[in-house]
Scaffold this motif. Sequence first.
Motif, short mmCIF file in Angstrom:
data_model
loop_
_atom_site.label_atom_id
_atom_site.label_comp_id
_atom_site.label_asym_id
_atom_site.label_seq_id
_atom_site.Cartn_x
_atom_site.Cartn_y
_atom_site.Cartn_z
N GLN A 1 55.16 21.73 61.43
CA GLN A 1 55.35 23.38 60.96
C GLN A 1 55.42 23.23 59.40
OE1 GLN A 1 58.65 24.53 62.90
NE2 GLN A 1 58.34 26.77 62.62
N ALA A 2 56.07 22.05 58.91
CA ALA A 2 56.28 22.25 57.47
C ALA A 2 55.03 21.71 56.67
CB ALA A 2 57.28 21.25 57.20
N GLN A 3 54.01 21.03 57.35
CA GLN A 3 52.89 20.51 56.63
C GLN A 3 51.96 21.64 56.01
OE1 GLN A 3 52.75 17.02 56.65
NE2 GLN A 3 54.59 17.50 57.78
N GLY A 4 51.79 21.43 54.86
CA GLY A 4 50.81 22.42 53.97
C GLY A 4 51.50 23.36 53.32
N ILE A 5 52.81 23.40 53.39
CA ILE A 5 53.51 24.56 53.10
C ILE A 5 53.83 24.11 51.79
CG2 ILE A 5 56.08 25.60 52.75
CD1 ILE A 5 55.97 25.73 55.73
N THR A 6 53.47 24.68 50.59
CA THR A 6 53.91 24.45 49.22
C THR A 6 55.28 25.12 48.78
OG1 THR A 6 52.73 26.17 48.19
CG2 THR A 6 51.56 23.80 48.29
N GLY A 7 55.91 24.26 48.07
CA GLY A 7 57.40 24.93 47.71
C GLY A 7 58.49 24.53 48.74
N LEU A 8 58.36 23.25 49.12
CA LEU A 8 59.51 22.81 50.23
C LEU A 8 60.24 21.69 49.58
CD1 LEU A 8 58.99 22.13 53.92
CD2 LEU A 8 60.47 20.80 52.51
N PHE A 9 61.39 21.98 49.29
CA PHE A 9 62.19 21.03 48.73
C PHE A 9 63.09 20.34 49.47
CE2 PHE A 9 60.58 23.64 45.39
CZ PHE A 9 60.54 22.70 44.33
N ARG A 10 63.65 18.98 49.45
CA ARG A 10 64.24 18.28 50.49
C ARG A 10 65.55 18.24 49.54
NH1 ARG A 10 61.05 14.00 53.52
NH2 ARG A 10 59.09 15.39 53.85
N LYS A 11 66.73 18.69 50.06
CA LYS A 11 68.10 18.32 49.58
C LYS A 11 68.31 16.74 49.59
CE LYS A 11 69.81 22.74 51.19
NZ LYS A 11 70.76 23.26 52.45
N PRO A 12 68.92 16.36 48.57
CA PRO A 12 69.21 17.00 47.16
C PRO A 12 67.92 16.76 46.16
CG PRO A 12 70.32 14.67 47.29
CD PRO A 12 69.41 14.93 48.49
N TYR A 13 67.39 18.10 45.67
CA TYR A 13 66.28 17.78 44.72
C TYR A 13 66.84 17.90 43.41
CZ TYR A 13 67.84 22.55 45.49
OH TYR A 13 68.47 23.73 45.72
N GLU A 14 65.79 17.65 42.46
CA GLU A 14 66.16 17.90 41.16
C GLU A 14 66.33 19.28 40.64
OE1 GLU A 14 66.99 16.14 38.27
OE2 GLU A 14 66.47 14.52 39.18
N GLY A 15 67.40 20.03 40.19
CA GLY A 15 67.26 21.20 39.95
C GLY A 15 66.38 21.64 38.94
N GLN A 16 65.94 20.75 38.03
CA GLN A 16 64.92 21.29 36.90
C GLN A 16 63.69 21.50 37.71
OE1 GLN A 16 65.84 22.23 34.51
NE2 GLN A 16 67.54 21.24 33.67
N SER A 17 63.51 20.74 38.91
CA SER A 17 62.01 20.90 39.48
C SER A 17 61.98 22.07 40.08
CB SER A 17 61.53 19.67 40.29
OG SER A 17 62.64 19.42 41.24
N LEU A 18 62.95 22.44 40.99
CA LEU A 18 62.95 24.06 41.57
C LEU A 18 62.96 24.98 40.59
CD1 LEU A 18 63.45 25.60 44.02
CD2 LEU A 18 65.84 25.60 43.69
N LEU A 19 63.60 25.10 39.24
CA LEU A 19 63.22 25.98 38.11
C LEU A 19 61.88 25.89 37.72
CD1 LEU A 19 66.57 25.57 36.25
CD2 LEU A 19 66.11 27.15 38.07
N ALA A 20 61.52 24.87 37.62
CA ALA A 20 59.77 24.56 37.19
C ALA A 20 59.08 25.39 38.10
CB ALA A 20 59.60 23.19 36.68
#
Lengths: 120, 236
Positions: free
Chosen positions: A93-112
């Motif tokens: 279900q998650a394949q091909g979804i862009t903008g999926l972040f696995r915790k814990p992720y880099e805060g800066q990359s989410l902001l970017a």
Amino acid sequence: MSNQKPVVAIVDDDPRVLESLEELLESAGYQTSSFASADAFIGNGLGGIDVLITDIGIPGVDGFQLRKWVLDRKPDMPVFLITGRHEIADRSQAQGITGLFRKPYEGQSLLAAIEAAFGK
Amino acid sequence: LAELSASIAHEVNQPLAAVMNYSSACQRWLDADPPNIERAQKTVERIVTSANTAAEVVGRVRALFRQSSATKTCSSLTSVVEEVRELLSEEIVRRRIHLEVDVEVGVSVALFDRIQIQQVLINLARNGIEAMANIPSEGLLRIAVRSDENMVRVEVSDQGPGIPFPERIFEPFFTTKEQGMGMGLAICRSIVESHGGKLWVEEHKPSGATFLFTLPLAPLIASESQNGNGLDRNSK
């Protein structure tokens, strides 16, 4: 573009994650609007919301369903999924979804990623 | 085990995600022009709290898997029950709970870890107290200690709504509480089993739940007995 700060809606049932995301987004100049469940977010409606960040494993309507609900109504709205359960991120279900972040992720990359979505 | 490790990973990832979010935020507050020291300070405090939460999860997981420890030096359940009553006294008054304690006299239990068994009793008693948060009348929490063949039975009964998932509640990370971590009963069961006992739950008539655990009786009965020699049961 007006001078108003973009509003990022956050949906997560864990108040600790919710508060930390608020802090991160505020430090980057965004306004935040927090919800403990998808139902609460849906009840509020999409008015005034520019971006959605939602946890996948939330009670009731889950993050995947919420993403679909939003995109059915506002196909241009940037939606980011986050999850602390990596087996969920591995699901088909998650394949091909862009903008999926696995915790814990880099805060800066989410902001970017959010910034890039606005730059489109 | 796969399910358990996924649950543990999730439980640790949540506070770690918070640590990461706060760290990035802190960096931004410091990089701002002028730096927002006040927000950065506050954010650092949150980092510490979140990191502690992650450490706490790890600590609880360790407790769950801890082998029977070498600190089994206590043999008096009476004193443990008294300590528990003492520790809960403020909470009981605040929550308007009536606590009834009924300990059979002269029960001699095999040596146990006082802190661990106290932790079990406190946990069961707190669950009972919380279960009665929404009942209309003053709740009654009952702690009873009885000898039963070659075991001693400790019962903690409440008058709450009862347990909808009697087996699942002992699974790690399974919780029916909004803020619960779901480790309490899993740890309690692991502690009781490491002492050679069992922990389970029964329905409490007419309403509520009774949690019961057993501990082995002392191999030698030093107290007075019916036969007079004090060695009539389970002598080595």
